[in-house]
Design an enzyme around this catalytic site. Structure first.
Site, PDB file in Angstrom:
ATOM      1  N   CYS A 324       0.834  -1.202   0.000  1.00 25.43           N
ATOM      2  CA  CYS A 324       0.000   0.000   0.000  1.00 25.43           C
ATOM      3  C   CYS A 324       0.869   1.253   0.000  1.00 25.43           C
ATOM      4  O   CYS A 324       0.365   2.366   0.108  1.00 25.43           O
ATOM      5  CB  CYS A 324      -0.947   0.005   1.201  1.00 25.43           C
ATOM      6  SG  CYS A 324      -0.110  -0.055   2.799  1.00 25.43           S
ATOM      7  N   GLU A 358      -1.728   1.321  -4.662  1.00 16.40           N
ATOM      8  CA  GLU A 358      -1.551  -0.046  -4.173  1.00 16.40           C
ATOM      9  C   GLU A 358      -0.945  -0.825  -5.327  1.00 16.40           C
ATOM     10  O   GLU A 358      -1.360  -0.663  -6.484  1.00 16.40           O
ATOM     11  CB  GLU A 358      -2.896  -0.640  -3.773  1.00 16.40           C
ATOM     12  CG  GLU A 358      -2.806  -1.951  -3.033  1.00 16.40           C
ATOM     13  CD  GLU A 358      -3.256  -1.841  -1.578  1.00 16.40           C
ATOM     14  OE1 GLU A 358      -3.242  -2.875  -0.906  1.00 16.40           O
ATOM     15  OE2 GLU A 358      -3.594  -0.740  -1.130  1.00 16.40           O
TER      16      GLU A 358
END
Length: 366
Positions: A324, A358
Site C-alpha cells: 500500500c 496499491e
C-alpha cells in the site's frame, strides 16, 4: 476534489499519472509495464468515518480539509457505497431530534458490504446508559423497517455496546467461486471491494502453477490466504490482532477450507521462531519444519518489511508482495532484488483521485 464531488471526468488522467509514477519508481528493479486494474469511478469505498457537527438544531457529517484543516459539511459522499449514502441520511434523521442519541455524539463510522449489510458505530464523549440502549434499539428497528440490514454499536471511553453484533459477512465472487469474509467493526478490511476482488484474482493468477505450501505474514481476516488456498497444498498464516484471528477462523469454516492454519503472532516473532531464536507456546502442536513453503505472501503495513523479515523472505523461491506504499516497497526491493527478480508487476487503483497507490509484485529467485 471535495467530499461531495468526484472529478470522474479526470479518472483516466489520474490513473495514467499513477501508472507512469509507478513505472518510474520501479525502473531500478524492473522494466515491466504495470498490469493496471481500474476502480469504479464512484461508490467504491465500503467504509467511511465522519465527525458530527452540532449547529444549533441542525446536525450533520463533516470532514476536514487536509490543507486548511477547515471543516466541510458532507451530506452526500459519492466515494462511498450507495448503502453508506443511504445510511448517512437515515442516521442524521434518526438522531437529530433524539436527545439520548444526539447528546455528546461526535463521530459516526460506517462499514458496509457488497452483500448490503452494514455496521454503524456511534462515538460519544459521555457514559452510555440504558436510555441510550433503548433509543438506539428503536432507531435500529426503524432502519430495518426501511429495509436496511444494519447493526448499531455505541462507543465511549472504555465502553462498547453491541445491540446485536459487531460484524457483517461479505460475499465476494473470486475467480468463479463465492468467498465469505466476516468483517469486524474497528478492524482492518479492504476499503474498495471491487478492487479487492481484482487483487485476489490477480494473486490467484500469478500463483496458479504453484508447488508446495504458502506462508503468509499479516493475514488479517484471511482475505488473501483463504482465496489462495486453492493454489497450494497447505497455507500457514500469521496475524497479531485477536479480532482478525477470530474472523479468519470463522472464514475458514464458512468457506469449508481445510488446508489453512492461522497462528496469532507478529511477523517479527514468527521470524524468530523460524530461525530457532525463540520458542513460543502458541506454536505447540504445529510442525513448522513439516511445511514445504515455496512461496511467501506479504501484505505489510505502510512501513513495509523490517530488516529481519526482509532477510527471512529471501529464503523463499517466490515472494508475492502486495504494497500500500510503493516507496517502502522500493526500499525493500533494494534488498530483495539482490536475490530475486521482479517477474510480475500490477497497479491497483484502490484510492482513485488521491496520490495513494496499491501495487503487487511477484519476485522469483535468481
Amino acid at each position: 476534489m471535495t467530499p461531495e464531488h468526484l472529478p470522474t471526468e479526470q479518472y483516466e488522467a489520474q490513473l495514467a499519472e499513477k501508472v507512469a509514477r509507478l513505472q518510474s519508481m520501479m525502473a531500478p528493479f524492473s522494466g515491466l509495464v504495470p498490469e493496471v486494474f481500474r476502480s469504479p469511478v464512484s461508490h467504491y469505498r465500503m467504509r467511511a468515518e465522519f465527525r458530527l457537527w452540532h449547529d444549533g438544531d441542525d446536525l450533520y457529517h463533516i470532514m476536514f480539509d487536509q490543507q486548511t484543516k477547515s471543516r466541510i459539511r458532507v451530506d452526500t459522499f459519492p466515494a462511498a457505497s450507495q448503502l453508506i449514502n443511504t445510511l448517512m441520511k437515515a442516521m442524521i434523521a434518526g438522531v437529530r431530534d433524539n436527545h439520548a442519541l444526539r447528546h455528546k455524539l461526535f463521530q459516526m463510522d460506517y462499514l458496509t458490504t457488497l452483500s448490503n449489510q452494514a455496521v454503524v458505530s456511534l462515538l460519544y464523549h459521555k457514559k452510555l446508559d440504558e436510555e441510550w440502549r433503548e433509543a438506539a434499539t428503536a432507531l435500529r428497528d426503524a432502519l430495518r423497517a426501511q429495509g436496511l440490514n444494519v447493526h448499531l454499536i455505541g462507543r465511549a471511553t472504555k465502553t462498547k455496546i453491541e445491540l446485536d453484533q459487531d460484524y457483517i459477512d461479505e460475499r465476494l465472487p473470486v475467480a468463479g467461486k463465492e468467498m465469505i469474509y466476516r468483517q469486524v467493526e474497528n478492524s482492518f478490511t479492504q476499503p474498495n471491494a471491487a478492487m479487492n476482488i481484482q487483487m485476489l484474482e490477480w494473486a490467484l493468477e500469478v500463483t496458479k502453477d504453484s508447488k508446495g505450501d504458502l506462508l503468509e505474514l499479516y493475514c488479517g481476516n484471511g482475505n488473501f490466504s483463504l482465496a489462495l488456498a486453492r493454489n497450494f497444498n497447505r497455507v500457514l498464516a500469521t496475524e497479531i490482532a485477536k479480532p482478525s484471528v477470530a474472523a479468519a477462523q470463522y472464514n475458514i469454516a464458512a468457506n469449508h477450507i481445510d488446508n489453512v492454519q492461522i497462528i496469532r503472532m507478529a511477523a517479527e516473532e514468527f521470524t524468530q521462531a523460524m530461525n530457532g531464536v525463540r520458542e513460543f507456546n502458541r506454536l505447540q502442536g504445529i510442525d513448522l519444519k513439516g511445511y514445504q513453503c515455496e512461496t511467501i505472501f506479504v501484505d505489510p503495513p505502510r512501513s513495509g518489511l523490517d530488516s529481519e523479515t526482509e532477510k527471512m523472505v529471501q529464503a523463499y523461491p517466490r515472494i508475492l508482495y502486495i504494497s500500500c506504499n510503493p516507496e517502502t516497497l522500493c526500499k525493500n526491493l533494494e534488498t530483495l532484488s539482490q536475490t530475486h527478480t521482479v517477474s510480475r508487476l500490477a497497479l491497483f487503483d484502490q484510492f482513485p483521485y488521491t496520490h495513494h497507490m496499491e501495487c503487487g509484485v511477484l519476485l522469483t529467485a535468481r
